[in-house]
Design a protein around this motif. Structure first.
Motif, PDB file in Angstrom:
ATOM      1  N   PRO A 162       0.809  -1.224   0.000  1.00  0.00           N
ATOM      2  CA  PRO A 162       0.000   0.000   0.000  1.00  0.00           C
ATOM      3  C   PRO A 162       0.833   1.261   0.000  1.00  0.00           C
ATOM      4  CG  PRO A 162      -0.032  -1.035   2.159  1.00  0.00           C
ATOM      5  CD  PRO A 162       0.670  -1.993   1.242  1.00  0.00           C
ATOM      6  N   GLY A 163       0.296   2.297  -0.630  1.00  0.00           N
ATOM      7  CA  GLY A 163       0.977   3.569  -0.698  1.00  0.00           C
ATOM      8  C   GLY A 163       0.572   4.539   0.396  1.00  0.00           C
ATOM      9  N   LEU A 164      -0.412   4.150   1.192  1.00  0.00           N
ATOM     10  CA  LEU A 164      -0.892   5.021   2.268  1.00  0.00           C
ATOM     11  C   LEU A 164      -1.039   4.198   3.540  1.00  0.00           C
ATOM     12  CD1 LEU A 164      -1.988   7.819   3.137  1.00  0.00           C
ATOM     13  CD2 LEU A 164      -4.272   6.995   2.468  1.00  0.00           C
ATOM     14  N   VAL A 165      -0.416   4.684   4.615  1.00  0.00           N
ATOM     15  CA  VAL A 165      -0.489   4.005   5.907  1.00  0.00           C
ATOM     16  C   VAL A 165      -0.906   5.027   6.970  1.00  0.00           C
ATOM     17  CG1 VAL A 165       0.761   2.622   7.612  1.00  0.00           C
ATOM     18  CG2 VAL A 165       1.339   2.419   5.179  1.00  0.00           C
ATOM     19  N   THR A 166      -1.772   4.603   7.865  1.00  0.00           N
ATOM     20  CA  THR A 166      -2.249   5.465   8.941  1.00  0.00           C
ATOM     21  C   THR A 166      -1.198   5.544  10.057  1.00  0.00           C
ATOM     22  OG1 THR A 166      -4.511   4.771   8.465  1.00  0.00           O
ATOM     23  CG2 THR A 166      -4.107   5.809  10.607  1.00  0.00           C
ATOM     24  N   PRO A 167      -1.006   6.735  10.621  1.00  0.00           N
ATOM     25  CA  PRO A 167      -0.061   6.849  11.744  1.00  0.00           C
ATOM     26  C   PRO A 167      -0.350   5.850  12.848  1.00  0.00           C
ATOM     27  CG  PRO A 167      -0.708   9.021  11.009  1.00  0.00           C
ATOM     28  CD  PRO A 167      -1.554   8.050  10.231  1.00  0.00           C
ATOM     29  N   SER A 168       0.684   5.306  13.441  1.00  0.00           N
ATOM     30  CA  SER A 168       0.703   4.295  14.509  1.00  0.00           C
ATOM     31  C   SER A 168       0.492   2.878  13.989  1.00  0.00           C
ATOM     32  CB  SER A 168      -0.314   4.591  15.615  1.00  0.00           C
ATOM     33  OG  SER A 168      -1.616   4.201  15.232  1.00  0.00           O
TER      34      SER A 168
ATOM     35  N   ARG B 133      15.212   3.328   2.048  1.00  0.00           N
ATOM     36  CA  ARG B 133      14.191   4.336   1.770  1.00  0.00           C
ATOM     37  C   ARG B 133      14.856   5.667   1.444  1.00  0.00           C
ATOM     38  NH1 ARG B 133      11.286   5.231   7.710  1.00  0.00           N
ATOM     39  NH2 ARG B 133      13.113   6.130   8.788  1.00  0.00           N
ATOM     40  N   GLN B 134      14.080   6.547   0.825  1.00  0.00           N
ATOM     41  CA  GLN B 134      14.594   7.843   0.395  1.00  0.00           C
ATOM     42  C   GLN B 134      13.548   8.909   0.629  1.00  0.00           C
ATOM     43  OE1 GLN B 134      15.464   8.190  -3.838  1.00  0.00           O
ATOM     44  NE2 GLN B 134      17.149   9.596  -3.425  1.00  0.00           N
ATOM     45  N   SER B 135      13.951   9.944   1.323  1.00  0.00           N
ATOM     46  CA  SER B 135      13.072  11.080   1.552  1.00  0.00           C
ATOM     47  C   SER B 135      13.889  12.356   1.418  1.00  0.00           C
ATOM     48  CB  SER B 135      12.421  11.012   2.936  1.00  0.00           C
ATOM     49  OG  SER B 135      13.412  11.122   3.944  1.00  0.00           O
ATOM     50  N   PRO B 136      13.243  13.487   1.142  1.00  0.00           N
ATOM     51  CA  PRO B 136      13.986  14.746   1.011  1.00  0.00           C
ATOM     52  C   PRO B 136      14.735  15.108   2.293  1.00  0.00           C
ATOM     53  CG  PRO B 136      11.812  14.951   0.051  1.00  0.00           C
ATOM     54  CD  PRO B 136      11.844  13.628   0.772  1.00  0.00           C
ATOM     55  N   SER B 137      14.172  14.771   3.445  1.00  0.00           N
ATOM     56  CA  SER B 137      14.793  15.179   4.705  1.00  0.00           C
ATOM     57  C   SER B 137      15.916  14.243   5.146  1.00  0.00           C
ATOM     58  CB  SER B 137      13.731  15.236   5.812  1.00  0.00           C
ATOM     59  OG  SER B 137      13.130  13.966   5.970  1.00  0.00           O
TER      60      SER B 137
ATOM     61  N   ASP C  30       8.088   8.714   8.584  1.00  0.00           N
ATOM     62  CA  ASP C  30       8.374   7.500   7.820  1.00  0.00           C
ATOM     63  C   ASP C  30       7.896   7.602   6.377  1.00  0.00           C
ATOM     64  OD1 ASP C  30       7.620   5.830  10.839  1.00  0.00           O
ATOM     65  OD2 ASP C  30       9.614   5.885   9.898  1.00  0.00           O
ATOM     66  N   THR C  31       7.311   8.726   6.031  1.00  0.00           N
ATOM     67  CA  THR C  31       6.915   8.939   4.641  1.00  0.00           C
ATOM     68  C   THR C  31       8.157   9.007   3.765  1.00  0.00           C
ATOM     69  OG1 THR C  31       4.873  10.098   5.210  1.00  0.00           O
ATOM     70  CG2 THR C  31       5.830  10.570   3.045  1.00  0.00           C
ATOM     71  N   ALA C  32       8.201   8.159   2.740  1.00  0.00           N
ATOM     72  CA  ALA C  32       9.390   8.057   1.899  1.00  0.00           C
ATOM     73  C   ALA C  32       9.099   7.147   0.711  1.00  0.00           C
ATOM     74  CB  ALA C  32      10.570   7.481   2.690  1.00  0.00           C
ATOM     75  N   VAL C  33      10.026   7.124  -0.229  1.00  0.00           N
ATOM     76  CA  VAL C  33      10.017   6.096  -1.267  1.00  0.00           C
ATOM     77  C   VAL C  33      10.840   4.932  -0.734  1.00  0.00           C
ATOM     78  CG1 VAL C  33      10.648   5.478  -3.617  1.00  0.00           C
ATOM     79  CG2 VAL C  33       9.814   7.788  -3.117  1.00  0.00           C
ATOM     80  N   TYR C  34      10.246   3.763  -0.715  1.00  0.00           N
ATOM     81  CA  TYR C  34      10.904   2.559  -0.197  1.00  0.00           C
ATOM     82  C   TYR C  34      11.365   1.700  -1.361  1.00  0.00           C
ATOM     83  CZ  TYR C  34       9.412   3.704   4.511  1.00  0.00           C
ATOM     84  OH  TYR C  34       9.249   4.320   5.725  1.00  0.00           O
ATOM     85  N   TYR C  35      12.633   1.290  -1.307  1.00  0.00           N
ATOM     86  CA  TYR C  35      13.217   0.441  -2.341  1.00  0.00           C
ATOM     87  C   TYR C  35      13.666  -0.889  -1.737  1.00  0.00           C
ATOM     88  CZ  TYR C  35      13.861   4.759  -5.094  1.00  0.00           C
ATOM     89  OH  TYR C  35      13.674   5.929  -5.788  1.00  0.00           O
ATOM     90  N   CYS C  36      13.474  -1.964  -2.486  1.00  0.00           N
ATOM     91  CA  CYS C  36      14.158  -3.203  -2.153  1.00  0.00           C
ATOM     92  C   CYS C  36      15.350  -3.325  -3.092  1.00  0.00           C
ATOM     93  CB  CYS C  36      13.241  -4.411  -2.250  1.00  0.00           C
ATOM     94  SG  CYS C  36      12.533  -4.742  -3.883  1.00  0.00           S
ATOM     95  N   ALA C  37      16.357  -4.079  -2.666  1.00  0.00           N
ATOM     96  CA  ALA C  37      17.563  -4.218  -3.469  1.00  0.00           C
ATOM     97  C   ALA C  37      18.282  -5.505  -3.108  1.00  0.00           C
ATOM     98  CB  ALA C  37      18.499  -3.025  -3.255  1.00  0.00           C
TER      99      ALA C  37
ATOM    100  N   ARG D 228      11.804  -0.783  -8.257  1.00  0.00           N
ATOM    101  CA  ARG D 228      11.389   0.493  -8.829  1.00  0.00           C
ATOM    102  C   ARG D 228      10.992   1.519  -7.773  1.00  0.00           C
ATOM    103  NH1 ARG D 228       7.542  -0.256 -13.942  1.00  0.00           N
ATOM    104  NH2 ARG D 228       7.979   1.971 -14.012  1.00  0.00           N
ATOM    105  N   GLY D 229      10.735   1.036  -6.559  1.00  0.00           N
ATOM    106  CA  GLY D 229      10.377   1.960  -5.490  1.00  0.00           C
ATOM    107  C   GLY D 229       8.875   2.052  -5.271  1.00  0.00           C
ATOM    108  N   THR D 230       8.495   2.254  -4.019  1.00  0.00           N
ATOM    109  CA  THR D 230       7.092   2.441  -3.638  1.00  0.00           C
ATOM    110  C   THR D 230       7.009   3.675  -2.762  1.00  0.00           C
ATOM    111  OG1 THR D 230       6.674   0.052  -3.648  1.00  0.00           O
ATOM    112  CG2 THR D 230       5.104   1.457  -2.454  1.00  0.00           C
ATOM    113  N   LEU D 231       6.231   4.652  -3.198  1.00  0.00           N
ATOM    114  CA  LEU D 231       6.021   5.830  -2.362  1.00  0.00           C
ATOM    115  C   LEU D 231       5.016   5.488  -1.273  1.00  0.00           C
ATOM    116  CD1 LEU D 231       6.261   8.788  -1.564  1.00  0.00           C
ATOM    117  CD2 LEU D 231       4.514   9.313  -3.299  1.00  0.00           C
TER     118      LEU D 231
END
Lengths: 111, 123
Positions: B9-15, B40-44, B93-100, B115-118
């Motif tokens: 899923p691309g959307l997860v509820t906090p907690s 994972r990759q995020s701007p911050s 924890d919002t980020a693009v998640y990659y497996c490798a 390819r990554g999952t936002l």
């Protein structure tokens, strides 16, 4: 928070050369091999260099890299518009927050 | 040619718990010469390694200190895939998640990447 420092951006005209530095410490680059990754806009990172200076098959020899002490360098010669991307270095770090670490990333712009 | 196909899923509820799966083709999750990682990759936070699983006569896991209390990476040999579970997520924890695939020659390196999952953490 990256422990490997890279310049935010570098640029050059087509056909020219750019050099990207990756600065670390004795707990990471100083005692481990470095890999480099290219991330084209909107895509996943792609392996460019491993074991400090080895190119995977399919990576042109315009890309070369080296390591000295606690720093590593990626060179791109004969710059092409298709080389516009973000570039990251990576290695291990054995400080208390041990694990794999990446550089801060460098945006290459072809003028 | 190794390919990694991510799903989840691309959307997860906090907690709640973030769950992603990475299906492997062209290699085996039980390989004795590779490991299977999540990044994972995020701007911050930039690129951040989360952990990996690998098989060397038995299963091992390495986790990043930053997420060690919340992360589980599991292999699924029946489906030749591996999964990521990250519990008690927050908006950070919002980020693009990659497996490798984590490969070894004289040292470890990641090749290839999925390819990554936002994943967005939001209510």
């Amino acid at each position: 928070q990256s422990v490997l420092t890279q310049p935010p951006s570098v640029s050059a005209a087509p056909g020219q050369k750019v050099t990207i530095s990756c600065s670390g410490s004795s707990s990471n680059i100083g005692n481990h091999y470095v890999s480099w990754y290219q991330q084209l806009p909107g895509t996943a990172p792609k392996l460019l260099i491993y074991d400090n200076n080895k190119r995977p098959s399919g990576i042109p020899d315009r890309f070369s890299a080296s390591k000295s002490g606690t720093s590593a360098t990626l060179d791109i010669t004969g710059l092409q518009t298709g080389d516009e991307a973000d570039y990251y270095c990576g290695t291990w770090d054995y400080s208390p927050s041990a694990g794999r670490v990446f550089g801060t990333g460098t945006k290459v712009t072809v003028l | 040619q190794v390919q990694l196909q991510q799903s989840g899923p691309g959307l997860v509820t906090p907690s709640q718990t973030l769950s992603l799966t990475c299906a492997i083709s062209g290699d085996s999750v039980s390989s004795n010469s590779a490991a299977w990682a999540w990044i994972r990759q995020s701007p911050s936070r930039g690129l951040e390694w989360l952990g990996r699983t690998y098989y060397r006569s038995r299963w091992y896991n390495d986790y990043a200190v930053s997420v060690k209390s919340r992360i589980t990476i599991n292999p699924d040999t029946s489906k030749n895939q591996f999964s990521l579970q990250l519990s008690s997520v927050t908006p950070e924890d919002t980020a693009v998640y990659y497996c490798a695939r984590d490969q070894w020659d004289q040292d470890w390196y990641f090749d290839p990447w999925g390819r990554g999952t936002l994943v967005t953490v939001s209510s």
